[in-house]
Motif scaffolding. Structure first.
Motif, mmCIF file in Angstrom:
data_model
loop_
_atom_site.group_PDB
_atom_site.id
_atom_site.type_symbol
_atom_site.label_atom_id
_atom_site.label_comp_id
_atom_site.label_asym_id
_atom_site.label_seq_id
_atom_site.Cartn_x
_atom_site.Cartn_y
_atom_site.Cartn_z
ATOM 1 N N LEU A 1 0.830 -1.197 0.000
ATOM 2 C CA LEU A 1 0.000 0.000 0.000
ATOM 3 C C LEU A 1 0.869 1.253 0.000
ATOM 4 O O LEU A 1 0.578 2.223 -0.715
ATOM 5 C CB LEU A 1 -0.921 -0.008 1.225
ATOM 6 C CG LEU A 1 -1.793 1.237 1.421
ATOM 7 C CD1 LEU A 1 -2.718 1.445 0.231
ATOM 8 C CD2 LEU A 1 -2.596 1.130 2.713
ATOM 9 N N LEU A 2 1.943 1.248 0.779
ATOM 10 C CA LEU A 2 2.822 2.410 0.855
ATOM 11 C C LEU A 2 3.413 2.723 -0.516
ATOM 12 O O LEU A 2 3.439 3.885 -0.945
ATOM 13 C CB LEU A 2 3.938 2.128 1.870
ATOM 14 C CG LEU A 2 4.787 3.324 2.311
ATOM 15 C CD1 LEU A 2 3.938 4.380 2.980
ATOM 16 C CD2 LEU A 2 5.894 2.852 3.253
ATOM 17 N N ARG A 20 3.540 6.186 -5.301
ATOM 18 C CA ARG A 20 3.541 6.330 -6.756
ATOM 19 C C ARG A 20 2.407 7.233 -7.212
ATOM 20 O O ARG A 20 2.556 7.993 -8.177
ATOM 21 C CB ARG A 20 3.437 4.968 -7.432
ATOM 22 C CG ARG A 20 3.584 5.064 -8.943
ATOM 23 C CD ARG A 20 3.642 3.713 -9.606
ATOM 24 N NE ARG A 20 2.381 2.998 -9.525
ATOM 25 C CZ ARG A 20 2.140 1.882 -10.206
ATOM 26 N NH1 ARG A 20 3.080 1.359 -10.986
ATOM 27 N NH2 ARG A 20 0.980 1.265 -10.094
ATOM 28 N N ALA A 21 1.263 7.180 -6.523
ATOM 29 C CA ALA A 21 0.118 8.004 -6.918
ATOM 30 C C ALA A 21 0.435 9.490 -6.818
ATOM 31 O O ALA A 21 -0.146 10.300 -7.531
ATOM 32 C CB ALA A 21 -1.095 7.667 -6.050
ATOM 33 N N VAL A 22 1.363 9.859 -5.932
ATOM 34 C CA VAL A 22 1.689 11.280 -5.751
ATOM 35 C C VAL A 22 3.140 11.566 -6.129
ATOM 36 O O VAL A 22 3.720 12.549 -5.681
ATOM 37 C CB VAL A 22 1.419 11.721 -4.296
ATOM 38 C CG1 VAL A 22 -0.055 11.586 -3.961
ATOM 39 C CG2 VAL A 22 2.249 10.907 -3.303
ATOM 40 N N LYS A 23 3.729 10.704 -6.974
ATOM 41 C CA LYS A 23 5.154 10.832 -7.261
ATOM 42 C C LYS A 23 5.512 12.132 -7.967
ATOM 43 O O LYS A 23 6.660 12.599 -7.877
ATOM 44 C CB LYS A 23 5.634 9.640 -8.089
ATOM 45 C CG LYS A 23 5.051 9.595 -9.502
ATOM 46 C CD LYS A 23 5.608 8.397 -10.261
ATOM 47 C CE LYS A 23 5.044 8.337 -11.684
ATOM 48 N NZ LYS A 23 5.583 7.182 -12.433
ATOM 49 N N PRO A 59 6.605 17.009 -5.742
ATOM 50 C CA PRO A 59 7.923 16.996 -5.093
ATOM 51 C C PRO A 59 7.807 17.031 -3.572
ATOM 52 O O PRO A 59 7.037 17.804 -2.998
ATOM 53 C CB PRO A 59 8.578 18.290 -5.612
ATOM 54 C CG PRO A 59 7.860 18.596 -6.894
ATOM 55 C CD PRO A 59 6.449 18.142 -6.674
ATOM 56 N N GLY A 60 8.560 16.165 -2.925
ATOM 57 C CA GLY A 60 8.574 16.154 -1.471
ATOM 58 C C GLY A 60 7.465 15.349 -0.831
ATOM 59 O O GLY A 60 7.430 15.201 0.394
ATOM 60 N N ALA A 61 6.537 14.798 -1.637
ATOM 61 C CA ALA A 61 5.376 14.108 -1.067
ATOM 62 C C ALA A 61 5.762 12.845 -0.299
ATOM 63 O O ALA A 61 5.061 12.443 0.623
ATOM 64 C CB ALA A 61 4.375 13.757 -2.168
ATOM 65 N N ALA A 88 -0.978 -5.982 -8.453
ATOM 66 C CA ALA A 88 -2.435 -5.870 -8.452
ATOM 67 C C ALA A 88 -2.956 -4.812 -9.408
ATOM 68 O O ALA A 88 -4.142 -4.833 -9.762
ATOM 69 C CB ALA A 88 -2.928 -5.556 -7.031
ATOM 70 N N THR A 89 -2.105 -3.902 -9.857
ATOM 71 C CA THR A 89 -2.593 -2.759 -10.628
ATOM 72 C C THR A 89 -1.983 -2.603 -12.007
ATOM 73 O O THR A 89 -2.602 -2.006 -12.885
ATOM 74 C CB THR A 89 -2.330 -1.454 -9.850
ATOM 75 O OG1 THR A 89 -0.930 -1.379 -9.525
ATOM 76 C CG2 THR A 89 -3.140 -1.424 -8.556
#
Length: 619
Positions: free
Chosen positions: A308-309, A314-317, A320-322, A524-525
Motif C-alpha cells: 500500500l505504501l 507512486r500516486a503522488v510521485k 515533489p517532497g510528497a 495488483a494494478t
C-alpha cells in the motif's frame, strides 16, 4: 543524518592525511546511525569521488564553507551525496546539492535517463533537482531564509558526455537549472570561475550558530506541497469522499481537533473493505497539516503494508517532497507535533511499546483498521485492545465505525454472504442473485478464461491464492517459475494441469524493455500482473475490477465445518501453529482475497470435497 559534518578544508586535511581512514570513520558513523554497513559499491564511490569534489572546492577558495556528506533528506531515507552550505550576501543560507557520479562516458540521454556503458540510469540532473525540490518543500524558515541549488559532478566524464546530459534537460524546470561538471570543468584553474561552476560563487562561510539552526530545523510540509497533494486528492476519484464517508470524515475530524480535550486522544476508525479508510486517512493527513492552530501540528500517513505504501507514493510521485508525508510506523520518530494516522493498523506488529509510542508521541493518534483482516499470529490489534492501551497511557478513546462500503460494487449482500461463508460458526447460505457478479469456477481453466476475458475487455482482473505452493524467488534476468501447479480431472475424465508463476519479486522486462511482469508491489494494478498469481501480501489494502481466488488445501470443508491445515501452508510465519490457532487466520486470509474485487469474483478450491461444497452454494 550525515556521515561527515565539518568545513570543506577540514575534510580536505582528513582525506590527504589518510583517505581510507577517513572513509572508515564515516562508515563506522553510518553503521551507528543506520544499524547497517554501507555496501562495497558505496564505499568505492566514497573513496573515488569525495577526494575529487573536496579538492575542487578547496581550489575554488571555498574551504570555509560547511560540508555535509551523505546528508539524509528530511522525512526520507534518501541521501544526498554532498551538501555544501554557505551564506549569501543578503544573509540567507544556501545549500548546494551535489550529485556525484563516477561515469566516464555517456552515450545517450533524455530528460529522464542517461545511457552509460550500455546501462540506462536516472539522469543525474533530474536526481539533483528532485533533492532540491524535496528540501524546498520540507525545510523553510523565515530567519534562515533557505535557498537550494543543484550540481551534478561527473569527475571522470569528457565534454561530449556532459554536453549530452546538459542538452537533454536544457530549458526544463528544475533539472535544467542543475549545473553539470565533468573533467574539464573541475580542472578550471581560476578559483572564482571554478566556484561559479560549482554554484558557490556568491557564498561565504556560514556563522556557526546559523549552521546549527539549520541542522536542528524541524522539517514541516510547505503550503505548496500540501496544496499539490490536495489537488491530487480532489482530482483522482479513488481519493474522493462520498456519502457516509464524508460523515465519517467529519466525526474523525471533530475528534482529532477537539480543542477542549484535556488529555491525549486515540481515535480508532474501523470498517470493512471499501469503507473508505485509506481515503479518510489521506484526507486527514493533508487537512490536519494545513490546519492553522497553536501549537502548530502536522500529520503523517503511516502503514505497515509495504504494498500500500508503494502504491500511494507512486500516486503522488509527481508532487515533489510528497514522500515525506508517508512512512512505516516503525520508522516514525516520536515527534510531539506530528499526528500519526495509521492505515491498515490491523497489520501492526504486536509490540506494545510501538503501539504506545504512537499513542503518546502526539496530542492525537488515529488508527484505521479492519479486524477481519488480521492474517498473522504476531500482527493485529482489535478495537477493544486499542481502547485498553489508550486507557493505559491515560488517553481519551474515540471509536468511529464505518458501515457504508464502496467495494464489491457496493454490494453488502455479497459481503454479508461472504462473511457467513468464511465463518467458523455461521451457517453458509446459497448465493442468490445480486448486482455483484459472483460464481464458483468449475476448474482452473474456467477461472483463468474468465480473468483473461475481463482483462481483454479493458478491466483489471487478477488471480490470487492462498500461500500453499513453494515460491521460487528469481532475479530480473531469470524467467519466472511456474510454482502454482494444480492437477484436476475434467468433465471428460481426463487429467489436466494448470500452471502459473507467483507474482514477481522484482520487475521483469523483455529484450525490448517492455514490462512482462510488474514487481510484487504493483502486481495488483499494473499490466502484466494478470499472468501471475498474487497472494494476500500483494493485494491487501488494494482493489481491482475482477478477482479470482484459488483456495488451497490449508483451508478445507469437512462436513459442516471449516478445517485448517497449517502444514499445507508454505508461509514460514505460520509454522508451528495448531489447526485451531490457524483457522481464524486462514478464514481471514480468504476473506481478504475474496473482497478485493470491485465488480465480480470467482472462487475455486483445489480440494475436491471443498469444491463440491462450494458448487452446492451456487445459485
Amino acid at each position: 543524518m550525515q556521515v561527515y559534518h565539518g568545513t570543506v578544508a577540514e575534510a580536505g586535511d582528513a582525506l590527504r592525511s589518510g583517505r581510507d581512514a577517513f572513509v572508515g570513520r564515516c562508515a563506522d558513523d553510518f553503521r551507528r546511525r543506520r544499524g547497517e554497513l554501507p555496501g562495497d559499491a558505496e564505499l568505492r564511490s566514497w573513496r573515488n569521488s569525495w577526494p575529487v569534489l573536496v579538492d575542487a572546492l578547496v581550489r575554488a577558495g571555498l574551504g570555509d564553507l560547511a560540508l555535509l556528506l551523505e546528508y539524509e533528506l528530511p522525512r526520507s531515507s534518501e541521501r544526498i551525496d554532498a551538501l555544501v552550505v554557505g551564506a549569501r550576501p543578503d544573509g540567507g543560507l544556501t545549500g548546494v546539492v551535489v550529485e556525484l557520479k563516477q561515469w566516464d562516458q555517456v552515450t545517450a540521454a533524455d530528460s529522464a535517463e542517461a545511457e552509460t556503458r550500455g546501462e540506462r540510469r536516472g539522469h543525474p540532473c533530474l536526481q539533483a533537482a528532485g533533492y532540491v525540490s524535496h528540501l524546498e518543500q520540507w525545510l523553510a524558515d523565515e530567519v534562515l531564509r533557505l535557498e537550494f541549488r543543484g550540481a551534478a559532478v561527473l569527475h571522470n566524464a569528457d565534454d561530449r558526455s556532459t554536453a549530452l546530459l546538459s542538452d537533454a534537460v536544457r530549458g526544463r524546470v528544475g533539472s535544467g537549472d542543475v549545473a553539470v561538471l565533468g573533467r574539464r570543468e573541475l580542472a578550471e584553474p581560476d578559483p572564482h570561475a571554478l566556484a561559479e561552476l560549482l554554484r558557490c560563487g556568491d557564498l561565504a562561510p556560514p556563522a556557526g550558530s546559523r549552521l546549527a539552526e539549520f541542522l536542528e530545523l524541524r522539517p514541516q510540509p510547505s503550503a505548496k506541497l500540501l496544496g499539490e497533494l490536495d489537488t491530487v486528492l480532489r482530482q483522482q476519484s479513488r481519493f474522493r469522499l462520498i456519502g457516509a464517508q464524508q460523515e465519517a470524515q467529519r466525526l474523525v475530524w471533530k475528534a482529532a481537533t477537539d480543542v477542549t480535550a484535556k488529555r491525549k486522544r486515540v481515535i480508532a476508525v474501523s470498517g470493512g473493505p471499501g469503507t473508505g479508510k485509506t481515503v479518510i486517512a489521506m484526507r486527514l493527513v493533508v487537512d490536519l497539516s494545513r490546519r492553522q492552530s497553536e501549537p502548530k501540528t502536522e500529520a503523517r500517513f503511516l502503514t505497515p503494508s509495504g504494498t500500500l505504501l508503494a502504491q500511494l507514493k507512486r500516486a503522488v510521485k509527481h508532487v515533489p517532497g510528497a514522500n515525506g508525508m508517508f512512512g512505516h510506523p516503525k520508522s516514525h520518530p516520536p515527534v510531539t507535533a506530528v499526528v500519526p494516522v495509521v492505515d491498515e493498523a490491523q497489520r501492526l506488529a504486536r509490540e506494545d511499546w510501538q503501539l504506545e509510542r504512537l499513542m503518546t508521541c502526539a496530542p492525537v493518534s488515529v488508527f484505521m483498521l479492519d479486524e477481519r483482516q488480521v492474517i498473522l499470529p504476531d500482527e493485529g490489534y482489535r478495537v477493544a485492545e486499542l481502547r485498553e492501551h489508550a486507557r493505559r497511557v491515560g488517553a481519551e478513546f474515540h471509536h468511529v465505525e464505518l458501515t457504508s462500503q464502496f467495494r464489491c460494487g457496493g454490494s453488502l449482500a455479497y459481503l454479508n454472504w461472504l462473511d457467513r461463508l468464511l465463518s467458523p460458526d455461521k451457517t453458509p447460505e446459497r448465493w442468490t442473485e445480486s448486482d455483484y457478479d459472483f460464481d464458483i469456477a468449475r476448474d482452473p481453466d474456467d477461472l483463468d478464461a474468465w480473468i483473461r476475458h475481463k482483462n481483454a475487455h479493458g478491466f483489471t482482473a487478477r488471480i490470487a491464492a492462498g500461500y500453499c505452493w513453494t515460491w521460487t524467488e528469481v532475479d530480473a534476468t531469470q524467467p519466472l517459475v511456474d510454482d502454482v501447479v494444480i492437477d484436476w480431472t475434467d468433465r471428460n475424465g481426463e487429467r489436466r494441469t494448470w500452471r502459473r508463476p507467483w507474482n514477481a519479486h522484482v520487475e521483469h522486462k523483455d529484450r525490448a524493455g517492455a514490462v512482462t511482469a510488474p514487481g510484487r508491489k504493483f502486481w495488483a494494478t499494473d499490466p502484466g500482473g494478470q499472468d501471475q498469481v498474487g497472494c494476500v501480501y500483494t493485494c491487501q489494502g488494494l482493489e481491482y475490477d475482477h478477482g479470482g481466488v484459488l483456495m488451497g488445501p490449508d483451508l478445507v470443508r469437512r462436513g459442516d465445518e471449516w478445517v485448517a491445515q497449517p502444514k499445507e501452508s508454505r508461509d514460514d510465519r505460520v509454522n508451528g501453529l495448531t489447526a485451531e490457532q490457524y483457522l481464524p487466520l486462514a478464514l481471514n486470509i480468504y476473506w481478504v482475497l475474496a473482497s478485493r474485487a470491485m465488480f465480480g469474483c470467482r472462487l475455486y478450491s483445489t480440494d475436491p470435497e471443498t469444491q463440491a461444497f462450494l458448487m452446492e452454494l451456487r445459485r
